[in-house]
Every structure is written in structure tokens, then in C-alpha cells.
Design an enzyme around this catalytic site. Sequence first.
Site, mmCIF file in Angstrom:
data_model
loop_
_atom_site.group_PDB
_atom_site.id
_atom_site.type_symbol
_atom_site.label_atom_id
_atom_site.label_comp_id
_atom_site.label_asym_id
_atom_site.label_seq_id
_atom_site.Cartn_x
_atom_site.Cartn_y
_atom_site.Cartn_z
ATOM 1 N N ARG A 111 -22.725 23.344 3.843
ATOM 2 C CA ARG A 111 -22.870 24.800 3.672
ATOM 3 C C ARG A 111 -24.339 25.196 3.741
ATOM 4 N NH1 ARG A 111 -25.666 28.578 0.855
ATOM 5 N NH2 ARG A 111 -25.367 27.437 -1.099
ATOM 6 N N ASP A 112 -25.126 24.851 2.758
ATOM 7 C CA ASP A 112 -26.526 25.275 2.718
ATOM 8 C C ASP A 112 -27.343 24.610 3.815
ATOM 9 O OD1 ASP A 112 -28.542 26.852 1.532
ATOM 10 O OD2 ASP A 112 -29.326 25.122 0.471
ATOM 11 N N HIS B 149 -30.752 23.009 -8.025
ATOM 12 C CA HIS B 149 -30.796 23.045 -6.562
ATOM 13 C C HIS B 149 -32.263 23.141 -6.157
ATOM 14 C CE1 HIS B 149 -29.104 24.407 -2.571
ATOM 15 N NE2 HIS B 149 -30.336 24.889 -2.471
ATOM 16 N N HIS C 277 -35.431 22.574 -3.234
ATOM 17 C CA HIS C 277 -35.927 22.406 -1.871
ATOM 18 C C HIS C 277 -37.276 21.699 -1.950
ATOM 19 C CE1 HIS C 277 -33.146 25.162 0.497
ATOM 20 N NE2 HIS C 277 -32.701 25.210 -0.743
ATOM 21 N N CYS D 28 -33.151 28.404 3.523
ATOM 22 C CA CYS D 28 -32.579 29.731 3.282
ATOM 23 C C CYS D 28 -32.976 30.649 4.431
ATOM 24 C CB CYS D 28 -33.071 30.307 1.957
ATOM 25 S SG CYS D 28 -32.452 31.981 1.639
ATOM 26 N N ASN E 246 -33.342 21.255 1.997
ATOM 27 C CA ASN E 246 -32.985 20.741 0.684
ATOM 28 C C ASN E 246 -33.559 19.333 0.504
ATOM 29 O OD1 ASN E 246 -30.651 22.753 -0.194
ATOM 30 N ND2 ASN E 246 -30.298 22.244 1.950
#
Length: 296
Positions: A9-10, A202, A204, A235, A244
Site C-alpha cells: 500500500r504505502d 511508521h 521513513h 508520501c 519507508n
Amino acid sequence: MEIVEVGPRDGLQNEKRVLPTRTKVEYARRAVAAGLRRLEVAAFARPDRMPQLADAEDVLRGVPRGAGVRYIALVLNGRGLDRILALDPGHRPDEINFVVVATDEFARRNQGMTTMASLDGFRSVAGRARAAGLGVTLTVAAAFGCPFTGEVRPDRVREIVADAGAMDELCLADTIGVGVPAQVGELAAAVREVVDVPLRAHFHNTRNTGYANAIAAATLGFVALDASLGGIGGCPFAPAATGNIATEDLAYLLNRSGLATGVAVPHAAATGAWIGAELGLDTLPAQLGRAGDFPG
């Protein structure tokens, strides 16, 4: 220590190449084979905003089930939840992840509304989702800093969480990779004043602090950490946000630190290399694909 695989997803949402559904399903299958048991694989968002994830229903129909695997879908509003509930129960995600951005400016650019308006949406969606038997995670995005307004104070994050209502898990997200370990402790202390739920993080690695933040979170009692195979992602609504932290690198760090993840690092690294090739990426942020596991 649980690693939540967010690459499907991300990771994919920030990549230029739009992969076919069958490749996304294979991505999930390979991640599960590498030992990952909690995966964020879909986003129920506007297709024009996230064309890479427009096939959310088809992905959820295709991913392997059983073996203790739990799937998460990103939901931004009631319409997204409606799409989930329209699925056959056997094809629904096990959990939803709802994102509320910590600053109004970023929230407007990301979701077209203020933080508190987004929080109203979370309360409505969370109640319906829990009634339907879905787990609910609230993610506070840009909790460590905003690309448009700068520093985000811990008491701002505490106020958001205090007003959120019921949830099953709280995730604190360093969406643009500006955080440092001291902030992890400050934010954890702030939110624990107002909620008593498991904490997830979460990170990065934009400024090369993601892994330091991850080990800090692990020592502070966070129960889950997000990562993406190969370190892909970012993002699309935040300038210069890079990928990430990489699942294979994080698993190596945690496993070697005595925090068992259940992730087979060589298999994870191979999957990271595979998804990178599928995306047409010449290099990946992950290091394990080049350096290899140790001992080999």
C-alpha cells in the site's frame, strides 16, 4: 516484535509504475512466504488520487488467506468503508487504518479538510468498522514534523488522540522522515497520558534516522513497526519524502537484537529485489539485498 508490511500500500502508492493486480497479489504471497503475518495491501481512496491502488477490491479477493495472516486496508472516509462492507465477508480486510494528519495545512493538501474535520470522520468510520468486526488503527500522520508548517508539538498529537474516541491501536507516523529517537519517547509519553492501547510506529528514512527511531520505539514498548520490502514508497503529498524503512533491514536489526520478528531475512531481501525489478527501479534503499544476511 511485529513488523507490519506496508509495501503493497504505502510502498506502491508513491511509485510511477502501476502494477497489475496479479503482481500485487504475488507481492503479498511472497511477503507471507517470507514470514510476514500482518500486511497493509489496499487503499480505499479516490482512484484519481491513488491510481496505483485503484484495484483494492480485486487485490483483497486474490491475496492468500489463512496461516494467521491479517490484512489491513487504508480508509479515509465513510465511502471507503462502504466499499469494504460491500465485499463478501471472506474477502474483506481484517483491519482498517484511518489516517488523521497532525497539522491543518498538510491535512488540507492531503485530504481536503482540517485535522479536526478528519477526526470527526474517523469517529464515524471507526464505530461502524468495529461494529462490523474489523480492527481499527488510528494513524496520526506527520506526528514528528510537517513539510509545510514545521515542528509538531507532542501536546498537539496528544490533543488529537484524546479527541479520537475508541480505537484498537494507535500508530505514530513520521511521514516525512524528520524524527529522532528523543521524539519517539516524547510522543509515546504524551499519547500514553490519554489512551491505553497498543502503539505502532511508521518511520521513513529520509534523513537516515528511521532505523534509530525504530529501535527506540521497540525499547519503549511499541508492539509493531511498519516497513516495506525493499524500502520502497513515500508520501505523494509530501515534498521530498523518501521510502519507508526496509522490511529486510529492520528484520535483521530486530532479530540480531533479540527481538524475534518471524521474518526470514534472505527471503524478505529476495522479495524486495523482486518488487524493485517489477517497478523498474535500478536501485533500492534496502541494504540487505546487497550486503546479505549475517551469518550467511
